[in-house]
Design an enzyme around this catalytic site. Structure first.
Site, PDB file in Angstrom:
ATOM      1  N   CYS A   2       6.393   0.349 -14.818  1.00  0.00           N
ATOM      2  CA  CYS A   2       7.083   0.228 -16.457  1.00  0.00           C
ATOM      3  C   CYS A   2       6.324  -1.371 -16.686  1.00  0.00           C
ATOM      4  CB  CYS A   2       8.511  -0.510 -15.102  1.00  0.00           C
ATOM      5  SG  CYS A   2       9.461   0.733 -14.051  1.00  0.00           S
ATOM      6  N   ARG A  27       2.654   1.492 -19.742  1.00  0.00           N
ATOM      7  CA  ARG A  27       2.555   1.340 -17.900  1.00  0.00           C
ATOM      8  C   ARG A  27       3.779   2.374 -18.323  1.00  0.00           C
ATOM      9  NH1 ARG A  27       0.995  -3.464 -15.771  1.00  0.00           N
ATOM     10  NH2 ARG A  27       2.403  -3.059 -14.225  1.00  0.00           N
ATOM     11  N   TRP A  75       8.849   3.866 -16.937  1.00  0.00           N
ATOM     12  CA  TRP A  75       8.073   4.670 -15.613  1.00  0.00           C
ATOM     13  C   TRP A  75       9.183   5.557 -14.620  1.00  0.00           C
ATOM     14  CZ3 TRP A  75       5.898   6.226 -11.017  1.00  0.00           C
ATOM     15  CH2 TRP A  75       5.578   7.435 -10.547  1.00  0.00           C
ATOM     16  N   ASN A 101       9.978  -3.556 -12.758  1.00  0.00           N
ATOM     17  CA  ASN A 101       9.275  -2.805 -12.587  1.00  0.00           C
ATOM     18  C   ASN A 101       9.167  -2.551 -10.800  1.00  0.00           C
ATOM     19  OD1 ASN A 101       5.841  -3.671 -12.879  1.00  0.00           O
ATOM     20  ND2 ASN A 101       7.255  -1.480 -12.376  1.00  0.00           N
ATOM     21  N   GLY A 102       9.343  -1.496 -10.237  1.00  0.00           N
ATOM     22  CA  GLY A 102       8.561  -1.554  -8.589  1.00  0.00           C
ATOM     23  C   GLY A 102       9.738  -0.920  -8.060  1.00  0.00           C
ATOM     24  N   GLU A 488     -14.770  13.738 -12.954  1.00  0.00           N
ATOM     25  CA  GLU A 488     -13.784  12.833 -14.186  1.00  0.00           C
ATOM     26  C   GLU A 488     -13.992  13.608 -15.513  1.00  0.00           C
ATOM     27  OE1 GLU A 488     -12.410  10.842 -14.439  1.00  0.00           O
ATOM     28  OE2 GLU A 488     -12.415   9.839 -16.197  1.00  0.00           O
ATOM     29  N   LYS A 492      -9.940  14.339 -17.314  1.00  0.00           N
ATOM     30  CA  LYS A 492      -9.771  13.837 -18.492  1.00  0.00           C
ATOM     31  C   LYS A 492      -8.888  15.023 -19.307  1.00  0.00           C
ATOM     32  CE  LYS A 492     -10.033  10.252 -18.529  1.00  0.00           C
ATOM     33  NZ  LYS A 492      -9.953  10.150 -17.603  1.00  0.00           N
ATOM     34  N   GLU A 495      -5.690  15.627 -18.260  1.00  0.00           N
ATOM     35  CA  GLU A 495      -4.195  14.315 -18.166  1.00  0.00           C
ATOM     36  C   GLU A 495      -4.286  14.605 -19.419  1.00  0.00           C
ATOM     37  OE1 GLU A 495      -5.823  10.232 -15.993  1.00  0.00           O
ATOM     38  OE2 GLU A 495      -7.125  11.180 -17.142  1.00  0.00           O
ATOM     39  N   HIS A 511     -18.860  29.586  -3.585  1.00  0.00           N
ATOM     40  CA  HIS A 511     -18.037  29.855  -2.515  1.00  0.00           C
ATOM     41  C   HIS A 511     -16.515  29.808  -2.924  1.00  0.00           C
ATOM     42  CE1 HIS A 511     -21.110  29.108   0.235  1.00  0.00           C
ATOM     43  NE2 HIS A 511     -21.736  27.883  -0.260  1.00  0.00           N
ATOM     44  N   LYS A 610      -0.774   3.954 -17.170  1.00  0.00           N
ATOM     45  CA  LYS A 610      -1.799   3.228 -16.978  1.00  0.00           C
ATOM     46  C   LYS A 610      -1.984   2.939 -15.681  1.00  0.00           C
ATOM     47  CE  LYS A 610      -5.731   1.865 -19.214  1.00  0.00           C
ATOM     48  NZ  LYS A 610      -6.370   3.594 -18.696  1.00  0.00           N
TER      49      LYS A 610
HETATM   50  C1  G6P Z   1      -3.708   5.946 -13.287  1.00  0.00           C
HETATM   51  C2  G6P Z   1      -4.524   5.590 -14.493  1.00  0.00           C
HETATM   52  C3  G6P Z   1      -5.684   6.265 -13.926  1.00  0.00           C
HETATM   53  C4  G6P Z   1      -6.647   5.370 -12.976  1.00  0.00           C
HETATM   54  C5  G6P Z   1      -6.101   5.813 -12.022  1.00  0.00           C
HETATM   55  C6  G6P Z   1      -6.582   4.239 -11.295  1.00  0.00           C
HETATM   56  O1  G6P Z   1      -3.888   7.089 -12.977  1.00  0.00           O
HETATM   57  O2  G6P Z   1      -3.431   7.231 -15.587  1.00  0.00           O
HETATM   58  O3  G6P Z   1      -6.009   6.497 -15.764  1.00  0.00           O
HETATM   59  O4  G6P Z   1      -8.265   5.875 -13.205  1.00  0.00           O
HETATM   60  O5  G6P Z   1      -4.838   5.468 -12.565  1.00  0.00           O
HETATM   61  O6  G6P Z   1      -5.944   3.154 -11.868  1.00  0.00           O
HETATM   62  P1  G6P Z   1      -6.492   1.532 -11.678  1.00  0.00           P
HETATM   63  O7  G6P Z   1      -6.463   0.826 -12.268  1.00  0.00           O
HETATM   64  O8  G6P Z   1      -6.696   1.114  -9.773  1.00  0.00           O
HETATM   65  O9  G6P Z   1      -8.110   1.913 -12.089  1.00  0.00           O
END
Ligand code: G6P
Length: 615
Positions: A2, A27, A75, A101-102, A488, A492, A495, A511, A610
């Protein structure tokens, strides 16, 4: 997660809050709302959906004048994302209003108690419980808003960054923080409140970051008074000068932040090693390492803790540290580490990696490691973030603000920082020869130009994206340093395009995942020269004989994989340990183009945020 924004001063609050919410939408974007006070009336409008939906709705609901206001982009944690659960929330009397937020963990028992006392609730949120608890305290104890907030917060368990406004005390906003970030922008008899500094950059460069368990009464004419929530002691405000610029947080001609951030990588990597890497003198200078060298060199092992993409950077670091510096490394999901009673001693060095510096699980894992006596080193992007402050020492990535929810430049700059650390330790330990060390420095310095070259493949990558955009499943394979890149790459795609994708070590394919391979299955194979190339070519053969579609990420001039694959995407040649910095680029672009072609919201993918400030 949030995002919260507030304003009190002489300007119209609405445009500041609205623009602030847009900047904080990374956020969370399940719902948005704004409350304004115009000197007489407290007005509120909120809606499910994005800030743009609020913008369309708000003019039909309330007048937009007023020089005090608070806003929220959500969020969802407690309660589905609908209009009623959106913030801000009123107290029962309608006098108080809050943004939060929390998570308030013990909200259910407090709610029960408040219901017994005659309070009613229209939403399912923990936040509505908190504002009514504050109201209850204020009435019963006959105290002012600030004191009521303090007493209430001493009764709650959980995490919060809150801003509370009382229409009977319209010259102040009360804010408090535990676990979630809260910045106060200090202007000339005007104040800005926000989850990070971006909403007030154009108005002031002076910011106060509240610490955990602190609250502040932000009052016109009288300024800011900060107190400890627990013992009421006064805290002297520490005002920081912000280094951020407005240009860094706009799209700058790109269609999406993610695309902008992908293209920023050559500069971002350069910014990461600038002032640290000195090829001429054969030196790496990093204050956080230099000042703690003995400690780090004497470590029995390094434990890396992180989440998401940062965890993948940690995996790359494991390969680099062990290969170059011969230090044993374990890489842990912060969320698992903190709950599994890990064995940590004073001889351990923990490296915590986090773009935002706010991830709740990483933060909690750091606190646990510290309590066991470990030395904790942070690798963060956001300057002044909670993790940057909680760690004993650290190194910033200097990638600049990353706004797209899918992390891109944060990943490559994290790898850059970790490579610098590994090289420095290798040199100190004597596990790398002088010439090899020098070669690594030279090659690292060439990486930004090579990333630029990799980015030139964009049009070709778009063509490949078009062919595979309708796939239902995808497999990503890599070996050694490039195994985490496969993870990764798959992340991507998941996501932002919502296509199911798995990353695997290439040799593990036989496997299990090999059973999935048929003519419908695109397999992205990272097959750069050096490092097990022949083995990967054999894996490619195995995929081909099962009719899988092969897209190879190869070194410029490659022939073997080219002969077998349906498509290849070339990246420049570099040292094996540095290849992740290049092989990542086409996979980022590929996911980006597929998501755009599928008309997905690239910068704000569904259900994600994020900065994950909840467990
Ligand atoms: C969220 C974001 C990711 C990020 C992860 C860890 O899931 O969407 O992009 O890698 O958090 O976040 P940080 O800020 O700790 O790297």
């Amino acid at each position: 997660m949030c995002g919260i924004v507030g304003y009190i001063g002489k300007r119209e609050a609405y445009p500041i809050i609205l623009e602030g919410l847009k900047r904080l939408e990374y956020r969370g974007y399940d719902s948005a709302g704004i409350a304004l006070y115009d000197g007489e009336n407290l007005k509120l409008s909120k809606t499910k959906g994005k800030v743009a939906d609020l913008e369309n709705k708000i003019t039909k609901e309330i007048s937009l004048n007023g020089s005090v206001g608070i806003g929220h982009t959500r969020w969802a944690t407690h309660g589905v994302p609908n209009d009623v659960n959106s913030h801000p929330h009123y107290s029962n009397s309608g006098d108080l209003v809050i943004i939060h937020n929390g998570i308030i963990e013990n909200y259910a028992s407090i709610k029960e108690e408040l219901i017994k006392r005659g309070y009613s609730f229209s939403s399912d949120t923990d936040t509505e419980v908190l504002i009514n608890l504050i109201e209850d305290v204020k009435k019963n104890e006959k105290v002012k808003l600030g004191k009521a907030v303090q007493i209430a917060l001493n009764q709650v368990v959980g995490a919060y960054a809150i801003a509370v406004f009382d229409k009977n005390k319209p010259d102040e906003i009360v804010v408090a923080k535990l676990g979630s970030p809260l910045a106060i922008g200090v202007g000339d008899n005007e104040f800005f409140i926000a989850s990070d500094a971006t909403p007030f950059l154009e108005y002031t460069k002076k910011a106060i970051y509240l610490e955990d368990e602190e609250m502040a009464i932000v009052r016109l004419k009288k300024g800011i008074k900060i107190r400890k929530i627990k013992d009421d002691s006064l805290v002297a405000p520490y005002i920081q000068e912000l280094q951020l610029n407005l240009e860094q947080i706009v799209k700058g001609g790109y269609d999406h932040f993610m695309l902008k951030e992908i293209h920023e990588q050559p500069e971002a990597i350069k910014d990461t090693y600038r002032g640290r890497l000195n090829v001429k003198e054969g030196l790496i200078r990093m204050a956080g390492i230099d000042d703690n060298l003995e400690h780090i060199l004497n470590a029995n092992r390094i434990i890396v803790i992180a989440c998401g993409t940062s965890w993948h950077a940690g995996l790359v670091a494991e390969y680099i540290f062990e290969d170059l510096a011969r230090i044993p490394v374990e890489v842990e999901y912060a969320s698992e580490f903190r709950y599994r009673n890990p064995i940590i001693t004073e001889k351990d060095v923990v490296i915590a990696i986090s773009q935002s510096g706010e991830t709740a699980d990483t933060l909690a894992a750091i606190k646990l490691a510290k309590s066991k006596g470990a030395f904790v080193f942070g690798v963060c992007n956001v300057v002044g973030s909670s993790i940057a402050r909680e760690t004993h020492a650290g190194a910033y990535t200097h990638a600049g603000p990353e706004i797209g929810v899918a992390s891109t430049k944060a990943f490559t700059t994290q790898i850059t920082v970790l490579t610098l650390i590994a090289l420095k330790l290798a040199k100190e330990k004597g596990t790398i020869s002088k010439s090899d060390f020098q070669l690594h420095l030279q090659e690292l310095q060439l990486i930004p130009d090579k990333v630029k070259k990799a980015l030139l493949q964009d049009e070709h990558i778009k063509t490949v994206a078009k062919i595979y955009k309708d796939a239902k499943n995808c497999l990503y394979l890599g070996r050694g340093f490039n195994f985490p890149v496969a993870l990764e790459g798959a992340l991507k795609l998941k996501e932002i395009s919502y296509i199911h994708a798995e990353g695997y070590p290439a040799a593990e394919m036989k496997h299990g995942p090999i059973a999935l391979i048929d003519e419908q299955m695109p397999v992205f194979v990272i097959a750069t020269k050096r490092g097990h190339y022949e083995k990967v070519v054999s894996n490619v053969q195995e995929i081909k004989s099962r009719k899988g579609k092969i897209i190879g990420i190869v070194t410029e001039g490659d022939k073997d994989v080219k002969n077998l694959a349906d498509h290849v995407i070339e990246v420049p040649e570099t040292l094996e340990s540095l290849t992740p910095l290049l092989t990542t680029i086409p996979l980022q672009l590929l996911s980006y183009h597929i998501a755009v072609m599928l008309e997905k919201n690239v910068d704000q993918p569904r259900n994600l945020a994020k900065s994950v400030t909840v467990e």
